[in-house]
Design an enzyme around this catalytic site. Structure first.
Site, PDB file in Angstrom:
ATOM      1  N   LYS A  73       0.616  -1.273   0.184  1.00 16.78           N
ATOM      2  CA  LYS A  73      -0.318  -0.103   0.220  1.00 16.78           C
ATOM      3  C   LYS A  73       1.158   1.090  -0.204  1.00 16.78           C
ATOM      4  CE  LYS A  73      -4.216  -1.632   2.010  1.00 16.78           C
ATOM      5  NZ  LYS A  73      -4.829  -1.579   3.123  1.00 16.78           N
ATOM      6  N   ASP A 109      -9.948   2.690   2.401  1.00 21.70           N
ATOM      7  CA  ASP A 109     -10.702   1.955   3.940  1.00 21.70           C
ATOM      8  C   ASP A 109     -10.848   2.921   4.903  1.00 21.70           C
ATOM      9  OD1 ASP A 109      -9.398  -0.085   3.065  1.00 21.70           O
ATOM     10  OD2 ASP A 109      -6.798   0.430   2.971  1.00 21.70           O
TER      11      ASP A 109
END
Ligand code: ATR
Length: 283
Positions: A73, A109
């Protein structure tokens, strides 16, 4: 599974290492089918030394979009053409769109987490919120809650120095919102509108990161763990009568946000949730 694949099928996927246990293909393929989109989503396991080549390959093969999971990420950021301000502040990308030869990274997220709060009718604006943990999930949640106008954010982590480092990094980005790294002793007496567990405590063994009985006021509790569906932390919240929610909503809505970022269409939330639940029940 989407119906017929042909020369115009748009390709989406997830890169990570490992990725074989991901629920995202089921969730997104279910959504593509439901909306009759000519698209398919697959998992790409990528070795660390091949990350850059894999990202170049997205352009070469005209892949329309990807999700990014552990451990890439943050590592993927240098290989992208652009990233959104939210992903920049979080320092992590979990969704990439490929448009006109340009790869743009974003982070769904945090927004997925905030969208899941609507399920318990919780708006973070002007709220005092405690966050347990200081890892990648805590970063995404902290930045998004600050962006959504939280009043006061209190961060507690087993390793206090990590919570302090996070606060030092984020406070200048959100100068109007007090961010505090606190010990548990300092957190217990606070009046919290919401307490969020972002730690992995409770995922593998039946332990809780804190004893909820020791807090003076907690109005809502969220654990971002979804498997097991009820951690020790959530079990204790239930026993104490505190409204509580697990991390299934965050998982679902980070997917919905990614789907909408890629397709510009409203994600079929119920279909995606059903697919997720099917996956979880077979694990
Ligand atoms: P993620 O990206 O999912 O947030 P991470 O970056 O590995 O995962 O972070 C895990 C978090 O869980 C950390 O805050 C970790 O605390 P430390 O910084 O002290 O390691 C926390 N954590 C893991 N196991 C824990 C436990 N048994 N009790 C309390 N906190 C725990």
């Amino acid at each position: 599974m989407p119906g017929s694949l042909n020369g115009n099928t748009r390709l989406y996927g997830i890169i990570g290492n490992p990725v074989q246990h991901t629920f995202s293909p089921a969730m997104h393929n279910g959504a593509f089918s439901a909306l009759n989109l000519n698209a398919i989503y697959v998992a790409f396991p990528v070795l660390p030394e091949l990350l850059e080549s894999a990202v170049k390959g997205l352009k070469a093969l005209n892949i329309a979009g990807i999700n990014v999971t552990v451990p890439y990420k943050t590592a993927i950021i240098p290989f992208l053409d652009d990233i959104t301000p939210l992903a920049q502040s979080i320092g992590a990308v979990n969704t990439v769109i490929h448009h006109n030869g340009c790869l743009t990274g974003t982070n769904t997220d945090g927004p997925g987490f905030v969208r899941s709060l609507q399920k318990i009718s919780f708006d973070p604006a002007q709220k005092t919120i405690g966050i347990l943990g200081a890892g990648g999930s805590a970063r995404a949640i902290l930045a998004t809650l600050a962006k959504n106008g939280a009043k006061h954010l209190l961060l507690n982590n087993r390793t206090h120095a990590r919570a302090e480092a996070l606060v030092a990094e984020f406070q200048p980005l959100f100068p109007h919102i007090p961010l505090e790294a606190v010990s548990l002793e300092a957190l217990y007496p606070q009046e919290l509108d919401l307490l969020i567990n972002t730690t992995s405590a409770g995922m593998k063994e039946p332990i809780a990161p804190v004893d909820l009985k020791r807090f003076s006021t907690i109005r809502n509790v969220v654990d971002i763990i979804y498997n097991p569906p009820e951690t020790k932390f959530l079990e204790q919240a239930r026993q104490l009568g505190i409204p509580a929610m697990n991390g299934l909503g965050m998982l679902l809505f980070q997917g919905c946000e990614a789907f909408e970022f890629w397709t510009g269409q409203k994600a079929p939330e119920e279909v995606m949730k059903t697919e997720l639940l099917k996956q979880i029940s077979t694990k």
